[in-house]
Write a protein that holds these residues in place. Structure first.
Motif, PDB file in Angstrom:
ATOM      1  N   MET A 129      52.194 -14.170  19.102  1.00 46.77           N
ATOM      2  CA  MET A 129      51.419 -15.320  19.594  1.00 46.77           C
ATOM      3  C   MET A 129      49.979 -14.912  19.898  1.00 46.77           C
ATOM      4  O   MET A 129      49.034 -15.660  19.602  1.00 46.77           O
ATOM      5  N   GLY A 130      49.796 -13.740  20.487  1.00 47.67           N
ATOM      6  CA  GLY A 130      48.437 -13.259  20.763  1.00 47.67           C
ATOM      7  C   GLY A 130      47.652 -13.033  19.491  1.00 47.67           C
ATOM      8  O   GLY A 130      46.476 -13.402  19.381  1.00 47.67           O
ATOM      9  N   THR A 131      48.292 -12.447  18.491  1.00 47.61           N
ATOM     10  CA  THR A 131      47.631 -12.210  17.209  1.00 47.61           C
ATOM     11  C   THR A 131      47.280 -13.529  16.532  1.00 47.61           C
ATOM     12  O   THR A 131      46.174 -13.688  15.997  1.00 47.61           O
ATOM     13  N   ALA A 132      48.203 -14.481  16.566  1.00 49.46           N
ATOM     14  CA  ALA A 132      47.940 -15.783  15.957  1.00 49.46           C
ATOM     15  C   ALA A 132      46.803 -16.503  16.674  1.00 49.46           C
ATOM     16  O   ALA A 132      45.960 -17.141  16.035  1.00 49.46           O
ATOM     17  N   THR A 133      46.759 -16.385  17.993  1.00 45.96           N
ATOM     18  CA  THR A 133      45.698 -17.041  18.762  1.00 45.96           C
ATOM     19  C   THR A 133      44.336 -16.474  18.386  1.00 45.96           C
ATOM     20  O   THR A 133      43.372 -17.227  18.183  1.00 45.96           O
ATOM     21  N   ILE A 134      44.248 -15.152  18.259  1.00 46.26           N
ATOM     22  CA  ILE A 134      42.977 -14.522  17.877  1.00 46.26           C
ATOM     23  C   ILE A 134      42.597 -14.934  16.459  1.00 46.26           C
ATOM     24  O   ILE A 134      41.435 -15.245  16.171  1.00 46.26           O
ATOM     25  N   ILE A 163      43.488 -17.700  14.807  1.00 43.81           N
ATOM     26  CA  ILE A 163      43.113 -19.114  14.787  1.00 43.81           C
ATOM     27  C   ILE A 163      41.721 -19.300  15.388  1.00 43.81           C
ATOM     28  O   ILE A 163      40.897 -20.062  14.870  1.00 43.81           O
ATOM     29  N   ALA A 164      41.432 -18.591  16.477  1.00 44.00           N
ATOM     30  CA  ALA A 164      40.112 -18.697  17.107  1.00 44.00           C
ATOM     31  C   ALA A 164      39.025 -18.190  16.161  1.00 44.00           C
ATOM     32  O   ALA A 164      37.950 -18.810  16.049  1.00 44.00           O
ATOM     33  N   THR A 165      39.291 -17.103  15.449  1.00 41.46           N
ATOM     34  CA  THR A 165      38.309 -16.569  14.507  1.00 41.46           C
ATOM     35  C   THR A 165      38.081 -17.541  13.356  1.00 41.46           C
ATOM     36  O   THR A 165      36.935 -17.792  12.964  1.00 41.46           O
TER      37      THR A 165
END
Length: 65
Positions: free
Chosen positions: A19-24, A26-28
Motif C-alpha cells: 500500500m505504501g509503494t502504491a501510494t508513492i 500514484i502520487a508520483t
C-alpha cells in the motif's frame, strides 16, 4: 505464537508495504500528470494570446486607414 498468527502478521506487513509503494507511485504519477496538463494549458494560452496580439497589430483591423 502459532504458525497462523505468524503468517497473518507477515501478510499484514506485506500489505502495508504494498500500500505504501502504491501510494508513492500514484502520487508520483499524479504529480507528473498534473505538471503535463499545466504545461499544455500554458502553451495553449501562450499561443492563443500571441495569435490575438498578431492579428491586432497587423494593420488590417477596423479603424485603420
Amino acid at each position: 505464537m502459532s504458525d497462523r498468527a505468524i503468517v497473518a502478521l507477515g501478510v499484514w506487513l506485506l500489505l502495508l508495504v504494498l500500500m505504501g509503494t502504491a501510494t508513492i507511485g500514484i502520487a508520483t504519477a499524479f504529480y507528473i500528470g498534473l505538471g503535463t496538463v499545466m504545461a499544455a494549458l500554458a502553451a495553449i494560452l501562450f499561443i492563443a494570446s500571441r495569435r490575438r496580439a498578431d492579428g491586432r497589430h497587423a494593420g488590417a483591423g477596423p479603424g485603420r486607414a
